[in-house]
Design a protein around this motif. Structure first.
Motif, PDB file in Angstrom:
ATOM      1  N   LEU A  25       0.847  -1.437   0.069  1.00 45.27           N
ATOM      2  CA  LEU A  25      -0.218   0.082  -0.122  1.00 45.27           C
ATOM      3  C   LEU A  25       0.910   0.985   0.045  1.00 45.27           C
ATOM      4  N   ARG A  26       0.351   2.612  -1.074  1.00 44.11           N
ATOM      5  CA  ARG A  26       1.528   3.486  -0.935  1.00 44.11           C
ATOM      6  C   ARG A  26       0.539   4.546  -1.184  1.00 44.11           C
ATOM      7  N   LEU A  27       0.817   5.286  -0.227  1.00 46.20           N
ATOM      8  CA  LEU A  27      -0.280   6.384   0.592  1.00 46.20           C
ATOM      9  C   LEU A  27       0.632   7.495   0.903  1.00 46.20           C
ATOM     10  N   PRO A  28      -0.232   8.205  -0.517  1.00 42.72           N
ATOM     11  CA  PRO A  28      -0.120   9.244  -0.837  1.00 42.72           C
ATOM     12  C   PRO A  28       0.665  10.372   0.657  1.00 42.72           C
ATOM     13  N   PRO A  29      -0.148  11.666   0.779  1.00 37.54           N
ATOM     14  CA  PRO A  29      -0.465  12.176   1.802  1.00 37.54           C
ATOM     15  C   PRO A  29      -2.155  12.105   2.429  1.00 37.54           C
ATOM     16  N   ILE A  30      -2.117  11.986   3.612  1.00 32.37           N
ATOM     17  CA  ILE A  30      -3.470  12.484   3.480  1.00 32.37           C
ATOM     18  C   ILE A  30      -3.798  12.475   4.923  1.00 32.37           C
ATOM     19  N   LYS A  31      -5.040  13.269   5.476  1.00 34.98           N
ATOM     20  CA  LYS A  31      -5.283  13.690   6.834  1.00 34.98           C
ATOM     21  C   LYS A  31      -6.033  12.535   7.414  1.00 34.98           C
ATOM     22  N   LEU A  32      -4.995  11.814   8.299  1.00 31.32           N
ATOM     23  CA  LEU A  32      -4.888  10.154   9.273  1.00 31.32           C
ATOM     24  C   LEU A  32      -6.239  11.125  10.396  1.00 31.32           C
ATOM     25  N   TYR A  33      -5.733  11.717  10.930  1.00 31.83           N
ATOM     26  CA  TYR A  33      -6.043  12.397  12.174  1.00 31.83           C
ATOM     27  C   TYR A  33      -7.120  13.809  11.492  1.00 31.83           C
ATOM     28  N   GLU A  34      -8.079  14.438  12.526  1.00 26.55           N
ATOM     29  CA  GLU A  34      -7.950  15.954  12.621  1.00 26.55           C
ATOM     30  C   GLU A  34      -8.577  15.712  13.940  1.00 26.55           C
ATOM     31  N   GLY A  35      -7.442  16.906  14.643  1.00 22.98           N
ATOM     32  CA  GLY A  35      -8.360  17.133  15.700  1.00 22.98           C
ATOM     33  C   GLY A  35      -8.274  15.634  16.845  1.00 22.98           C
ATOM     34  N   TYR A  36      -6.904  15.262  16.223  1.00 20.26           N
ATOM     35  CA  TYR A  36      -6.510  13.924  17.165  1.00 20.26           C
ATOM     36  C   TYR A  36      -7.583  12.907  16.985  1.00 20.26           C
ATOM     37  N   LYS A  37      -8.337  12.955  15.827  1.00 24.72           N
ATOM     38  CA  LYS A  37      -9.648  11.543  16.196  1.00 24.72           C
ATOM     39  C   LYS A  37      -9.427  10.944  14.937  1.00 24.72           C
ATOM     40  N   ILE A  38      -9.223   9.892  14.562  1.00 24.17           N
ATOM     41  CA  ILE A  38      -8.719   9.213  13.577  1.00 24.17           C
ATOM     42  C   ILE A  38      -9.845   9.082  12.689  1.00 24.17           C
ATOM     43  N   ASN A  39      -9.193   8.976  11.174  1.00 27.19           N
ATOM     44  CA  ASN A  39     -10.553   8.826  10.476  1.00 27.19           C
ATOM     45  C   ASN A  39     -10.508   7.143   9.812  1.00 27.19           C
ATOM     46  N   ARG A  40     -11.809   6.882  10.175  1.00 29.89           N
ATOM     47  CA  ARG A  40     -12.101   5.565  10.160  1.00 29.89           C
ATOM     48  C   ARG A  40     -11.638   4.974   9.099  1.00 29.89           C
ATOM     49  N   ASP A  41     -12.397   5.883   7.773  1.00 27.47           N
ATOM     50  CA  ASP A  41     -12.453   4.888   6.353  1.00 27.47           C
ATOM     51  C   ASP A  41     -10.653   4.955   6.142  1.00 27.47           C
ATOM     52  N   PHE A  42     -10.140   5.754   6.437  1.00 26.68           N
ATOM     53  CA  PHE A  42      -8.445   6.330   5.976  1.00 26.68           C
ATOM     54  C   PHE A  42      -7.995   4.463   6.594  1.00 26.68           C
ATOM     55  N   LEU A  43      -8.198   4.286   7.793  1.00 25.49           N
ATOM     56  CA  LEU A  43      -8.287   3.348   8.500  1.00 25.49           C
ATOM     57  C   LEU A  43      -8.162   1.694   7.903  1.00 25.49           C
ATOM     58  N   ALA A  44      -9.716   1.571   7.968  1.00 27.07           N
ATOM     59  CA  ALA A  44     -10.076   0.473   7.218  1.00 27.07           C
ATOM     60  C   ALA A  44      -9.160   0.016   6.279  1.00 27.07           C
ATOM     61  N   ILE A  45      -8.694   1.111   5.122  1.00 26.63           N
ATOM     62  CA  ILE A  45      -7.855   1.162   3.862  1.00 26.63           C
ATOM     63  C   ILE A  45      -6.374   0.302   4.410  1.00 26.63           C
ATOM     64  N   ILE A  46      -6.365   0.612   5.257  1.00 27.93           N
ATOM     65  CA  ILE A  46      -4.548   0.202   6.156  1.00 27.93           C
ATOM     66  C   ILE A  46      -5.393  -0.677   6.414  1.00 27.93           C
ATOM     67  N   LEU A  47      -6.491  -1.413   7.568  1.00 22.42           N
ATOM     68  CA  LEU A  47      -6.236  -2.758   7.538  1.00 22.42           C
ATOM     69  C   LEU A  47      -6.452  -3.579   6.612  1.00 22.42           C
ATOM     70  N   ASN A  48      -7.341  -3.193   5.222  1.00 23.28           N
ATOM     71  CA  ASN A  48      -7.386  -3.938   4.146  1.00 23.28           C
ATOM     72  C   ASN A  48      -6.255  -4.676   3.776  1.00 23.28           C
ATOM     73  N   ASN A  49      -5.518  -3.379   3.860  1.00 21.75           N
ATOM     74  CA  ASN A  49      -4.082  -4.285   3.096  1.00 21.75           C
ATOM     75  C   ASN A  49      -2.509  -3.659   3.915  1.00 21.75           C
ATOM     76  N   THR A  50      -2.954  -5.535   4.891  1.00 22.32           N
ATOM     77  CA  THR A  50      -1.850  -5.704   5.581  1.00 22.32           C
ATOM     78  C   THR A  50      -2.428  -7.263   6.132  1.00 22.32           C
ATOM     79  N   ARG A  51      -0.932  -8.054   5.887  1.00 27.00           N
ATOM     80  CA  ARG A  51      -1.002  -9.122   6.914  1.00 27.00           C
ATOM     81  C   ARG A  51      -0.624  -9.280   8.686  1.00 27.00           C
ATOM     82  N   THR A  52      -0.949  -7.994   8.867  1.00 24.37           N
ATOM     83  CA  THR A  52      -1.117  -7.963   9.926  1.00 24.37           C
ATOM     84  C   THR A  52      -1.907  -6.516  11.342  1.00 24.37           C
ATOM     85  N   PRO A  53      -2.861  -7.173  11.008  1.00 26.52           N
ATOM     86  CA  PRO A  53      -4.386  -5.748  11.267  1.00 26.52           C
ATOM     87  C   PRO A  53      -3.212  -5.691  12.733  1.00 26.52           C
TER      88      PRO A  53
END
Length: 600
Positions: free
Chosen positions: A167-195
């Motif tokens: 998975l190759r991430l361009p700059p993404i705003k993963l957190y806003e106001g210290y709260k994680i973007n759950r959609d981006f997190l789901a993409i990361i979790l879907n693209n790892t062998r070690t979720p």
């Protein structure tokens, strides 16, 4: 100083004046240590709270703070290959999300090798820090994540396209106001062998960034924002002055050297790093013209990685005592030809950049420096990270990913023998502890011991490499990146090369097959392995190399050679052939007459 250097010095005069400007020396020193403490606190939090063993145990991460202009302010003693490269990731992050659009608690994540990143496993998190509504700096944390997908565990598919590396991430705003973007997190979790590691590691990075934020805000509360900002400016100028003085101590001249990666995985031809150092007054130009073009295989090094390797390689011999900040970079000019393997274009694969390329850049630069300051430079280290990643399956069919970095030796120095079994300069990482590895993964460590005769001979010999064995209890597929399998690391000032490295597959009956390096019959096999299968009770053995020697081996006191033989570091045969010291095998004493003849 030549005319070009004089011009550059005049331009930079306001930043390099010999006082502390608006900050008194005591406050300057307190704040300098505050910036460093912020980074060290980040590191403590990362180590204690991350979930994946490559972060918590191997310590493959880095932390730093920057000023409001994204100039490096301070860094922890983490991975050198990360630290100078992180500025490029932070700059790419803020280019995508301009400062005026950011708010407290916004965190930008990226790992794209072609937008300031290195290889895809290294993810960089950049967070602005505010004091009373005004931007005062940035906190930046980078970690090597165990797996982000791709064609093989750890992204080590050794393909011809960067897309196969995960998975190759361009700059993404993963957190806003210290709260994680759950959609981006789901993409990361879907693209790892070690979720199972991901969310814990993200929380560790968040905690590290918030710690830096707290320390910078406390400093501004106590000393005032203007004083803190003045100190930031003066600190960078202070380091620049130290670095320039150190460069002035190197004789002006042009110094050229080469080193090689064994292969790109597709061609048997070694891949060349050529470096030319031009020292003029208080400045150094590092020119990589003459290095090989972009490789087909996955050892290409993006610009940020090559720049980082050049910076930290020089810093070892410039002023390692100076505060680490952007002042280190100002006197150094880089020329990295476009579309060379040290500055490739998309979609060239790059998974081996931090491990293969960085270490060879360091070795080439150190060999060039040996021509300029021979009494200060060391022999080359093992010049390899020896990164291996293995997917594993336990008795219940659960899959996981295991990784380690079997270290080698450092080169001999002008004063002492090299260090044995020490991580290459590219990282301050640790080997995986056997207890941790065996607790988490279906493997057993069989050995991790010194490898005799692995060091380069010299008046001061190199440090030794190791013999590393891991037994698979169930199924596994191993991916390995290494080199130094054609010839060992070079020495300097007449010092000898170390021995070659080798990877082997040992069957349950004890029979061994070389799978990377030179086999007993003299054939050579590529050391870049992907998807190599291991079954139950089969063993992976890796023999790492030592460091290069320093000085003529015949100038080593014969008593020290005897000590090395008695310690098991050097064999009787190598004592004779490399050092000219004859030792009686029965009494283990020096044959003085034969030694005198050999050394004549």
């Amino acid at each position: 100083m030549n005319q070009m250097s004089e011009t550059k010095a005049r331009v930079r005069a306001p930043e390099t004046r010999g006082n502390f400007g608006d900050v008194d020396p005591v406050t300057f020193e307190v704040l300098r240590n505050t910036f460093e403490y912020a980074c060290n606190r980040m590191t403590t939090i990362m180590q204690r709270t991350s979930f994946s063993p490559i972060l918590a145990d191997v310590l493959d991460f880095s932390n730093a703070v920057y000023d409001a202009n994204l100039q490096l302010l301070a860094q922890a003693a983490n991975c050198p290959v990360h630290l100078a490269a992180m500025q490029f990731s932070a700059q790419a992050a803020v280019k995508r999300f301009p400062v005026e659009t950011l708010k407290p608690g916004d965190i930008i994540a990226l790992n794209d090798p072609y937008q300031g990143g290195t290889h895809t496993n290294d993810i960089t998190f950049t967070m602005p820090v505010y004091h009373e509504g005004e931007l005062i700096g940035f906190a930046v944390s980078r970690g090597h994540w165990m797996d982000l997908g791709g064609g093989a565990a750890g992204g080590m598919s050794f393909s011809t396209h960067v897309a196969a590396e995960g998975l190759r991430l361009p700059p993404i705003k993963l957190y806003e106001g210290y709260k994680i973007n759950r959609d981006f997190l789901a993409i990361i979790l879907n693209n790892t062998r070690t979720p199972h590691f991901v969310e814990g590691d993200l929380q560790a990075h968040l905690g590290a960034l918030k710690a830096a934020e707290q320390e910078l805000q406390r400093a501004a509360d106590r000393y005032g924002r203007e004083t803190v900002q003045s100190c930031m400016r003066e600190l960078i100028g202070y380091t620049e002055r130290i670095i320039r003085k150190s460069i002035e101590d190197i004789p002006d001249g042009t110094y050229t050297a080469e080193d090689f990666a064994d292969t790109d995985g597709f061609s048997p031809k070694p891949v060349k790093v050529k470096v030319t150092l031009r020292v003029r007054g208080s400045e150094i130009e590092v020119d990589f013209t003459g290095s090989d073009p972009t490789c087909k295989g996955s050892i290409n090094s993006p610009y940020a990685n090559t720049a980082s390797a050049a910076y930290y390689s020089l810093q070892f011999f410039l002023a390692p005592h100076a505060p680490s900040n952007a002042g280190m970079f100002r006197p150094i000019t880089l020329n990295i030809p476009k579309d060379s393997w040290l500055n490739p274009s998309w979609p060239a694969p790059v998974i081996g950049c931090t491990t293969v390329a960085s270490s060879k850049i360091t070795s080439a630069i150190w060999q060039a420096l040996a021509q300029a300051i021979p009494d200060r430079v060391t022999g080359s280290t093992c010049s390899e990270c020896n990164w291996f990643v293995s997917s594993t399956t336990d008795a219940q069919g659960r899959a996981d990913v295991f990784s380690d970095l079997p270290a080698g030796g450092w080169g001999g120095t002008p004063f002492n023998d090299g260090m044995s079994v020490t991580m290459d300069p590219l990282g301050n990482c640790m080997n995986m502890m056997a207890e941790t590895a065996e607790l988490l993964f279906p493997i057993e460590y069989e050995s991790f011991e010194l490898r005799p005769d692995s060091a380069g001979a010299g008046r001061f010999r190199g440090g030794l490499g190791a013999v590393f064995k891991v037994r698979f209890l169930h199924e596994g597929e191993m991916n390995m990146e290494t080199s130094r399998t054609r010839e060992g690391s070079p020495g300097v000032n007449g010092g000898g090369r170390s021995v070659v490295q080798r990877s082997s597959h040992i069957a349950p009956d004890g029979s061994a097959t070389v799978i990377g390096g030179i086999a007993p019959d003299g054939t050579w096999r590529s050391p870049l392995l992907s998807g190599h299968h291991f079954g139950p009770d089969e063993v992976f053995m890796f023999e790492s190399t030592g460091g290069g020697g320093w000085g003529n081996p015949h100038e080593r006191p014969k008593e020290r050679v005897l000590e090395d033989v008695l310690d098991g570091y050097v064999s009787l045969e190598r004592a004779r052939s490399d050092y000219g010291v004859a030792i009686d095998p029965g009494t283990l004493t020096i044959d003085e007459a034969e030694t005198a003849r050999l050394r004549a």
